[in-house]
Write a protein that holds these residues in place. Structure first.
Motif, PDB file in Angstrom:
ATOM      1  N   SER A   1       0.845  -1.190   0.000  1.00 51.68           N
ATOM      2  CA  SER A   1       0.000   0.000   0.000  1.00 51.68           C
ATOM      3  C   SER A   1       0.880   1.240   0.000  1.00 51.68           C
ATOM      4  O   SER A   1       2.089   1.170   0.244  1.00 51.68           O
ATOM      5  N   THR A   2       0.279   2.381  -0.267  1.00 52.22           N
ATOM      6  CA  THR A   2       0.988   3.655  -0.207  1.00 52.22           C
ATOM      7  C   THR A   2       0.837   4.214   1.203  1.00 52.22           C
ATOM      8  O   THR A   2      -0.272   4.530   1.634  1.00 52.22           O
ATOM      9  N   PHE A   3       1.956   4.338   1.894  1.00 49.70           N
ATOM     10  CA  PHE A   3       1.935   4.788   3.281  1.00 49.70           C
ATOM     11  C   PHE A   3       1.928   6.315   3.358  1.00 49.70           C
ATOM     12  O   PHE A   3       1.235   6.902   4.186  1.00 49.70           O
ATOM     13  N   ALA A   4       2.717   6.972   2.494  1.00 44.04           N
ATOM     14  CA  ALA A   4       2.775   8.437   2.515  1.00 44.04           C
ATOM     15  C   ALA A   4       3.291   8.947   1.177  1.00 44.04           C
ATOM     16  O   ALA A   4       4.091   8.297   0.508  1.00 44.04           O
ATOM     17  N   GLY A   5       2.824  10.130   0.812  1.00 46.68           N
ATOM     18  CA  GLY A   5       3.245  10.769  -0.430  1.00 46.68           C
ATOM     19  C   GLY A   5       2.144  10.782  -1.461  1.00 46.68           C
ATOM     20  O   GLY A   5       1.315   9.868  -1.508  1.00 46.68           O
ATOM     21  N   ASP A   6       2.135  11.855  -2.281  1.00 51.15           N
ATOM     22  CA  ASP A   6       1.134  11.965  -3.347  1.00 51.15           C
ATOM     23  C   ASP A   6       1.714  11.712  -4.726  1.00 51.15           C
ATOM     24  O   ASP A   6       1.008  11.819  -5.730  1.00 51.15           O
ATOM     25  N   GLY A   7       3.014  11.393  -4.773  1.00 52.26           N
ATOM     26  CA  GLY A   7       3.653  11.093  -6.049  1.00 52.26           C
ATOM     27  C   GLY A   7       4.340  12.266  -6.695  1.00 52.26           C
ATOM     28  O   GLY A   7       5.139  12.084  -7.614  1.00 52.26           O
ATOM     29  N   SER A   8       4.042  13.484  -6.242  1.00 53.81           N
ATOM     30  CA  SER A   8       4.698  14.661  -6.810  1.00 53.81           C
ATOM     31  C   SER A   8       6.023  14.888  -6.101  1.00 53.81           C
ATOM     32  O   SER A   8       6.237  14.441  -4.979  1.00 53.81           O
ATOM     33  N   ALA A   9       6.932  15.596  -6.766  1.00 52.36           N
ATOM     34  CA  ALA A   9       8.219  15.956  -6.163  1.00 52.36           C
ATOM     35  C   ALA A   9       8.060  17.277  -5.438  1.00 52.36           C
ATOM     36  O   ALA A   9       7.991  18.336  -6.059  1.00 52.36           O
ATOM     37  N   GLY A  10       7.988  17.226  -4.110  1.00 52.86           N
ATOM     38  CA  GLY A  10       7.811  18.446  -3.336  1.00 52.86           C
ATOM     39  C   GLY A  10       8.078  18.205  -1.876  1.00 52.86           C
ATOM     40  O   GLY A  10       8.435  17.096  -1.471  1.00 52.86           O
ATOM     41  N   LEU A  11       7.900  19.226  -1.067  1.00 54.94           N
ATOM     42  CA  LEU A  11       8.041  19.105   0.376  1.00 54.94           C
ATOM     43  C   LEU A  11       6.803  19.688   1.026  1.00 54.94           C
ATOM     44  O   LEU A  11       6.707  20.881   1.295  1.00 54.94           O
ATOM     45  N   ASN A  12       5.833  18.806   1.228  1.00 56.37           N
ATOM     46  CA  ASN A  12       4.605  19.177   1.917  1.00 56.37           C
ATOM     47  C   ASN A  12       4.384  18.213   3.067  1.00 56.37           C
ATOM     48  O   ASN A  12       4.508  16.990   2.891  1.00 56.37           O
ATOM     49  N   ASN A  13       4.101  18.749   4.235  1.00 59.31           N
ATOM     50  CA  ASN A  13       3.759  17.919   5.372  1.00 59.31           C
ATOM     51  C   ASN A  13       2.255  17.678   5.386  1.00 59.31           C
ATOM     52  O   ASN A  13       1.483  18.453   4.826  1.00 59.31           O
TER      53      ASN A  13
END
Length: 450
Positions: free
Chosen positions: A246-258
């Motif tokens: 499963s996807t635990f964290a992240g939206d797939g974009s390259a960035g720094l968002n909490n």
């Protein structure tokens, strides 16, 4: 028009002149003592010396000399004691103190001098061990042979760019097979199977047989045997549990968002580590940051920022340069392989960042790529220059295997063995060390020889 420009330029010129005059008229009494901090130290077993340095504050004015002063008698050494000048690189420096006596206590601290006087860092007290004999490992090939994607025993198996490695409670080794976009599992005896990943680049959650990854790099296993993967190409953190990805964290974009879960973003996450509470720490290489993910998936920035640099401070005020490896000790301190700064950085649970070993201008630790700590508190380092190092809990550094700057594929003892860009390191309960030898497409095993 020329007349208007001339009139507007005059006030600017006046300000510049006043600033220059103010600078030229600065007196010694206006200049503060330079501010410098003493970094941590490492005792080099090979040279019987101490590597220790300092970091000068960015606002230190007119510094003309930097270095380390030390003494066996003066508990607060000054430049009137033995001192070794150093060349600063950026705002930091490292010195190699040689000619020392085993079994002797030394007091050391960094200094910086300007026209006002000399500022000193905190005193570090070091007692050299009575026995500083070198330690080395014997290297063999556990599995892998050449570029490819095949399961099998030992050298019958094939990898393509193995990177991260981790060992579970049963002693099995997990390896991120980067260019095969797969997670491989190796028994202690060397039998290789594919845990998950189809060999094709993609992004798909689901059962082990259908899940897809894109150039995975870091991997970690928690106390419940959940496996976490830094899915580098997808900018995601994936979780493998009960046979499901499963996807635990992240939206797939390259960035720094909490944020929580897929509300967060990463940029080329490269290495992972877990603590006893189930938190996951991420070396977020493209963001020059260390991220923290709670068991509930809440992502925060633990240290660093998108700005590349080399600054010891607290939390997001600290700076890193492409962090590539990460591990934790029993006390919850986080250690970071700060690849671009040739340093190992240490972060306390409160977020205070210091330099643990190495420095921008030093090859003591050359381009570190991966870290792991064993049950005795020994830190193992995969050095991108071709070595595997250890730093014991007593801060004694050993080159276990490999030669800096020399690539190859040679099994054997100590410096006779050769690697080609080692990218992962793991250790089992028996003290065996496993290295993902990236360019050689092999998993190497190191057994301690002395």
């Amino acid at each position: 028009m020329k007349h208007i420009l001339r009139k507007s330029f005059l006030p600017i010129l006046t300000v510049i002149v006043l600033l220059v005059q103010s600078s030229c008229n600065k007196t010694t009494s206006d200049i503060a003592l330079p501010v410098v901090s003493t970094t941590d130290y490492v005792i080099d077993a090979a040279t019987k010396s101490i590597y220790i340095g300092g970091i000068a504050a960015t606002d230190s004015y007119g510094v003309t000399a930097y270095g380390i002063c030390y003494s066996t008698a003066n508990t607060e050494p000054t430049i009137n004691d033995t001192n070794l000048a150093a060349t600063i690189d950026g705002f930091s420096f490292i010195s190699n103190i040689t000619g020392l006596t085993a079994g002797t206590k030394y007091y050391l601290r960094a200094y910086a001098t300007n026209s006002t006087g000399t500022g000193y860092g905190s005193v570090v007290t070091i007692t050299l061990p009575a026995n500083l004999s070198e330690n080395y490992g014997v290297v063999s090939t556990l599995s892998g042979n050449a570029e490819g994607f095949s399961n099998g025993m030992g050298t019958a198996a094939l990898f393509y760019g193995p990177m991260g490695s981790a060992v579970n409670a049963s002693g099995n080794i997990y390896v991120t097979d980067s260019f095969n976009s797969a997670i491989r599992e190796i028994t202690p005896g060397g039998l290789v199977t594919t845990l998950t990943g189809t060999g094709n680049v993609g992004y798909l959650d689901g059962t082990l047989s259908v899940a897809q990854f894109y150039a995975p790099s870091g991997i970690a296993v928690d106390a419940q045997n959940n496996v976490y993967v830094a899915d580098r190409g997808n900018n995601l953190i994936r979780k493998i549990t009960s046979g499901v990805v499963s996807t635990f964290a992240g939206d797939g974009s390259a960035g720094l968002n909490n944020g929580t879960g897929t509300a967060a973003s990463f940029n080329t996450p490269t290495a992972l580590a877990t603590d006893a509470a189930g938190n996951v720490y991420v070396a977020d290489k493209g963001n020059n940051a260390i991220r923290k993910i709670t068991p509930e998936g809440v992502v925060t920035t633990f240290a660093g920022s998108t700005t590349k640099g080399y600054v010891n401070d607290t939390g997001t005020s600290a700076l890193f340069d492409r962090p590539s490896g990460i591990t934790l000790d029993a006390a919850g301190n986080v250690y970071v392989a700060d690849f671009g700064n040739n340093a190992i950085r240490k972060i306390t649970p409160a977020g205070v960042v210091t330099t643990y070993a190495g420095d921008q201008g030093s090859d003591l630790v050359g381009a570190p790529t991966a870290l792991v700590i064993d049950k005795d508190g020994t830190l193992f380092i995969a050095d991108g220059n071709g070595r595997v190092l250890s730093i014991t809990a007593a801060k004694v550094l050993h080159v276990l295997a490999g030669t800096s700057g020399t690539s190859g594929l040679v099994n054997g003892a100590g410096k006779d063995a050769l690697f080609s860009n080692p990218q992962g390191v793991a250790v089992d309960a028996s003290g065996n060390i496993y290295v993902s030898d990236y360019n050689n497409n092999q998993i190497r095993k190191i057994v301690m020889g002395q």
